[in-house]
Enzyme design. Structure first.
Site, PDB file in Angstrom:
ATOM      1  N   LYS A 196       0.879  -1.179   0.000  1.00  0.00           N
ATOM      2  CA  LYS A 196       0.000   0.000   0.000  1.00  0.00           C
ATOM      3  C   LYS A 196       0.917   1.230   0.000  1.00  0.00           C
ATOM      4  O   LYS A 196       1.527   1.570   1.010  1.00  0.00           O
ATOM      5  CB  LYS A 196      -0.900  -0.088   1.232  1.00  0.00           C
ATOM      6  CG  LYS A 196      -1.331   1.207   1.892  1.00  0.00           C
ATOM      7  CD  LYS A 196      -2.154   2.116   1.056  1.00  0.00           C
ATOM      8  CE  LYS A 196      -2.461   3.412   1.826  1.00  0.00           C
ATOM      9  NZ  LYS A 196      -2.006   4.603   1.115  1.00  0.00           N
ATOM     10  N   GLU A 272       8.949   1.447  11.299  1.00  0.00           N
ATOM     11  CA  GLU A 272      10.004   2.461  11.180  1.00  0.00           C
ATOM     12  C   GLU A 272       9.269   3.792  11.252  1.00  0.00           C
ATOM     13  O   GLU A 272       8.643   4.203  10.279  1.00  0.00           O
ATOM     14  CB  GLU A 272      10.701   2.373   9.817  1.00  0.00           C
ATOM     15  CG  GLU A 272      11.245   1.011   9.469  1.00  0.00           C
ATOM     16  CD  GLU A 272      12.652   0.811   9.973  1.00  0.00           C
ATOM     17  OE1 GLU A 272      13.149   1.685  10.706  1.00  0.00           O
ATOM     18  OE2 GLU A 272      13.229  -0.229   9.633  1.00  0.00           O
ATOM     19  N   CYS A 307      13.323  10.754   7.362  1.00  0.00           N
ATOM     20  CA  CYS A 307      13.024  10.400   8.754  1.00  0.00           C
ATOM     21  C   CYS A 307      14.241  10.541   9.658  1.00  0.00           C
ATOM     22  O   CYS A 307      14.100  10.906  10.813  1.00  0.00           O
ATOM     23  CB  CYS A 307      12.462   8.998   8.822  1.00  0.00           C
ATOM     24  SG  CYS A 307      13.503   7.829   7.996  1.00  0.00           S
ATOM     25  N   GLU A 405       9.300  16.291  15.696  1.00  0.00           N
ATOM     26  CA  GLU A 405       9.686  16.128  14.301  1.00  0.00           C
ATOM     27  C   GLU A 405       8.841  17.056  13.432  1.00  0.00           C
ATOM     28  O   GLU A 405       7.622  17.052  13.521  1.00  0.00           O
ATOM     29  CB  GLU A 405       9.439  14.678  13.886  1.00  0.00           C
ATOM     30  CG  GLU A 405       9.847  14.396  12.475  1.00  0.00           C
ATOM     31  CD  GLU A 405       9.486  12.979  12.058  1.00  0.00           C
ATOM     32  OE1 GLU A 405       8.349  12.549  12.299  1.00  0.00           O
ATOM     33  OE2 GLU A 405      10.348  12.318  11.475  1.00  0.00           O
TER      34      GLU A 405
HETATM   35  P1  NAP Z   1       1.874   8.414   7.577  1.00  0.00           P
HETATM   36  O1  NAP Z   1       0.821   9.413   7.555  1.00  0.00           O
HETATM   37  O2  NAP Z   1       2.053   7.595   8.791  1.00  0.00           O
HETATM   38  O3  NAP Z   1       1.639   7.480   6.325  1.00  0.00           O
HETATM   39  C1  NAP Z   1       2.442   6.359   6.069  1.00  0.00           C
HETATM   40  C2  NAP Z   1       1.619   5.340   5.318  1.00  0.00           C
HETATM   41  O4  NAP Z   1       0.584   4.864   6.167  1.00  0.00           O
HETATM   42  C3  NAP Z   1       0.937   5.886   4.080  1.00  0.00           C
HETATM   43  O5  NAP Z   1       0.925   4.893   3.085  1.00  0.00           O
HETATM   44  C4  NAP Z   1      -0.456   6.176   4.580  1.00  0.00           C
HETATM   45  O6  NAP Z   1      -1.425   6.202   3.568  1.00  0.00           O
HETATM   46  C5  NAP Z   1      -0.659   5.001   5.499  1.00  0.00           C
HETATM   47  N1  NAP Z   1      -1.729   5.184   6.478  1.00  0.00           N
HETATM   48  C6  NAP Z   1      -2.328   6.340   6.867  1.00  0.00           C
HETATM   49  N2  NAP Z   1      -3.277   6.078   7.786  1.00  0.00           N
HETATM   50  C7  NAP Z   1      -3.287   4.742   7.982  1.00  0.00           C
HETATM   51  C8  NAP Z   1      -4.036   3.860   8.820  1.00  0.00           C
HETATM   52  N3  NAP Z   1      -4.992   4.305   9.646  1.00  0.00           N
HETATM   53  N4  NAP Z   1      -3.768   2.543   8.791  1.00  0.00           N
HETATM   54  C9  NAP Z   1      -2.797   2.067   7.994  1.00  0.00           C
HETATM   55  N5  NAP Z   1      -2.064   2.845   7.151  1.00  0.00           N
HETATM   56  C10 NAP Z   1      -2.301   4.167   7.159  1.00  0.00           C
HETATM   57  O7  NAP Z   1       3.298   9.053   7.286  1.00  0.00           O
HETATM   58  P2  NAP Z   1       3.713   9.959   6.067  1.00  0.00           P
HETATM   59  O8  NAP Z   1       3.076  11.290   6.281  1.00  0.00           O
HETATM   60  O9  NAP Z   1       3.476   9.266   4.793  1.00  0.00           O
HETATM   61  O10 NAP Z   1       5.289  10.034   6.281  1.00  0.00           O
HETATM   62  C11 NAP Z   1       5.860  10.885   7.197  1.00  0.00           C
HETATM   63  C12 NAP Z   1       6.213  10.156   8.480  1.00  0.00           C
HETATM   64  O11 NAP Z   1       6.893   8.948   8.206  1.00  0.00           O
HETATM   65  C13 NAP Z   1       7.154  10.938   9.334  1.00  0.00           C
HETATM   66  O12 NAP Z   1       6.730  10.896  10.677  1.00  0.00           O
HETATM   67  C14 NAP Z   1       8.481  10.243   9.172  1.00  0.00           C
HETATM   68  O13 NAP Z   1       9.370  10.374  10.206  1.00  0.00           O
HETATM   69  C15 NAP Z   1       8.066   8.852   8.975  1.00  0.00           C
HETATM   70  N6  NAP Z   1       9.092   8.124   8.230  1.00  0.00           N
HETATM   71  C16 NAP Z   1       9.868   7.252   8.906  1.00  0.00           C
HETATM   72  C17 NAP Z   1      10.872   6.566   8.268  1.00  0.00           C
HETATM   73  C18 NAP Z   1      11.757   5.595   8.995  1.00  0.00           C
HETATM   74  O14 NAP Z   1      12.403   4.805   8.382  1.00  0.00           O
HETATM   75  N7  NAP Z   1      11.812   5.604  10.305  1.00  0.00           N
HETATM   76  C19 NAP Z   1      11.066   6.756   6.906  1.00  0.00           C
HETATM   77  C20 NAP Z   1      10.250   7.650   6.235  1.00  0.00           C
HETATM   78  C21 NAP Z   1       9.251   8.322   6.908  1.00  0.00           C
HETATM   79  P3  NAP Z   1      -1.927   7.607   2.944  1.00  0.00           P
HETATM   80  O15 NAP Z   1      -0.762   8.217   2.276  1.00  0.00           O
HETATM   81  O16 NAP Z   1      -2.976   7.214   1.994  1.00  0.00           O
HETATM   82  O17 NAP Z   1      -2.432   8.422   4.098  1.00  0.00           O
END
Ligand code: NAP
Ligand code: MG
Length: 506
Positions: A196, A272, A307, A405
């Protein structure tokens, strides 16, 4: 002076494809490109100018059911796991080659979709994805199982076996690389996957799925269901027939995934999540100003949407002035503009939502009396979601900007006096993803690296990725590691098989 892209391939892909219309995209289930069960779609917005680039099928829970069923069937009939390891290797490596052959065009597509500077997509994100898929593909026929030291007449095999169906949920910031860090090991050991993608970066991953089929990865082994996280992501996390859910994204969504696992079938989960990583510059660093400048350049890469971006620069007080000057000079020299322009160091933030969130965070820091040495909100464009490099200094370790963050181009400079104080500040957040230490004193470097609570510690350098070593975090940065052979353990487990010789023992 106008800059050039790194090579002709990228140059000609930008010239020939950057303005092409993008055909509507669909889900990839069981090797077939298909619409969502209810026919709905969502718009793909260009962060460059806010225009609608194309539409993508908005998957539903019913589509997740179909994709999981297809993945399960592909796993059970052994069309992938049953192939000779050498053959699986050949197809994975072929897949990596096909992505590589299309890397420049894919980079343009990704850049238009989510705003990453196209050269970073080409040389960084997609190149790292190629490397990961090839690396895990090549490992397939080099992984041996174990034989246990049982009594004579008994042979105990410790077999590493795949789990079955893997659900993967990925973010938009490095969509290709992060997906490949999961797809590589999961597929290498013989699982099937339902991916996804994030809504804001789905296009390139649908291309990966198409190229996987072309490489001979059988139908149903790698499925992609695009759509809203709250529907598609939630359905995947709650599914009763998914054996493992691997996630990269935000902490709040990570928590809902753990809960979903507990409520459903106790599927394994690896997370992650976010970070507030630091770069710690001691006065005895080889060149403190250069260390601070390198930290700033790394921080502002991909508009700070990384991240483990070093969003806190900890500087020993005696070199604070030179570090601040070096950072300011980097921040003011970086060019913000179209990610398809070779001159741009920073492109737009991924979406209007991210733009609002980042600029609001900068406003909040300013409202708390944090001094903004450089304010990226001053970079304004007629269209698109642009925010320039922002530097705040000095920042209180326990303030909003010292703790939270932002996931945008915002660097907090925090002064310290002693190594003990630096360590307390560095470890004083709820995250534990990355840290850099700059010092020529081996004792300082060793002492710090042993005590920093961070999944990755780097001394006298910053940035870059290496497929050979694990990546991930401690504390609320999550658990479970991507990269290296250890990542395979997330998608496999041990089965003990004892063979007795009936003629010799009862
Ligand atoms: P996010 O909002 O958590 O979204 C990540 C993924 O989860 C997307 O595919 C999103 O889909 C999906 N998602 C959203 N709501 C969900 C739910 N209720 N159940 C299951 N999946 C769901 O994060 P983001 O805004 O894409 O990315 C930014 C965040 O990711 C930051 O906090 C960053 O630190 C973190 N990050 C961490 C790493 C690491 O390796 N530690 C790497 C990259 C990013 P949709 O896009 O359709 O909402
Ligand atoms: Mg987009």
């Amino acid at each position: 002076m106008t800059r050039q892209f790194i090579d002709d391939r990228l140059n000609s892909a930008v010239v020939s494809t950057a303005r092409n219309p993008i055909a509507p995209r669909q889900l990839m289930i069981d090797g077939i490109s298909c619409p969502a069960s209810d026919g709905k779609t969502f718009d793909v917005i260009s962060p460059i100018d806010g225009s609608v680039l194309t539409t993508i099928a908005a998957g539903t829970a019913a589509d997740i059911d179909r994709a999981v069923a297809s993945a399960r069937k592909a796993y059970n009939d052994e069309r992938w796991v049953g192939l000779a390891p050498k053959e699986r290797k050949r197809r994975m490596v072929r897949w990596a080659e096909l992505i590589d052959a299309n890397r420049a065009e894919l980079a343009v597509l990704q850049s238009r979709d989510m705003g990453m500077p196209v050269q970073l997509a080409y040389m960084g994100d997609i190149a790292a994805a190629v490397e990961a898929i090839r690396w895990y593909g090549e490992a397939i026929d080099k992984l041996y199982d174990e034989v246990a030291p049982l009594p004579s007449g008994e042979t105990g095999f410790i077999r590493r076996v795949p789990l079955g169906v893997i659900g993967a949920i990925v973010p938009w910031n490095f969509p290709s690389m992060i997906s490949a860090w999961k797809l590589g090991p999961a597929l290498a050991v013989g699982n099937s996957v339902v991916l996804k993608p994030a809504e804001d970066a789905s296009l390139v991953l649908l291309e990966f799925a198409r190229l996987a089929l072309e490489a001979g990865i059988p139908e149903g082994v790698f499925n992609v269901v695009t759509g809203k996280g709250s529907e598609v992501g939630a359905a995947l996390s709650e599914h009763m027939d998914v054996d493992c859910l691997t996630f990269t994204g935000s902490g709040p969504v990570g928590r809902t995934i753990m809960e979903a696992s507990a409520r459903s079938n106790m599927k394994r989960v690896s997370l992650e999540c976010g970070g507030k990583s630091c770069s710690i510059v001691f006065a005895d660093a080889f060149d403190p100003a250069a260390a601070a400048a390198a930290t700033a350049r790394t921080m502002f890469m991909n508009q700070g949407q990384i991240c483990n971006a070093p969003s806190r620069l900890l500087v020993q007080r005696s070199v604070l002035d030179q570090a601040m000057a070096a950072v300011e000079s980097v921040a003011r020299s970086l060019k913000v503009g179209s990610p398809l322009d070779a001159d741009s160091d920073l492109g737009p933030l991924v979406s209007a939502k991210q733009y609002a969130s980042v600029t609001e965070a900068i406003g909040r820091a300013a409202g708390e009396n944090t001094n903004l040495q450089v304010d990226g909100r001053e970079v304004t464009k007629d269209e698109g979601f642009y925010c320039g490099p922002t530097v705040a200094s000095p920042v209180e370790p326990k303030s909003f900007l010292g703790q939270e963050e932002v996931f945008g181009p915002v660097l907090a400079i925090i002064p310290f006096d002693t190594p003990q104080e630096a360590l307390e500040i560095a470890n004083g957040t709820r995250y534990g993803l990355g840290a850099a230490v700059w010092s020529q004193n081996i004792d300082t470097v060793t002492w710090m690296s042993e005590r920093l609570v961070a999944g990755t510690v780097i001394a006298n350098g910053i940035g870059g990725t290496a497929i050979e070593i694990p990546f991930g975090g401690f504390k609320e940065s999550g658990f479970g590691r991507d990269r290296s052979l250890h990542a395979i353990d997330k998608y496999a487990d041990f089965k003990s098989v004892i063979l007795r010789s009936p003629g010799l023992r009862g």
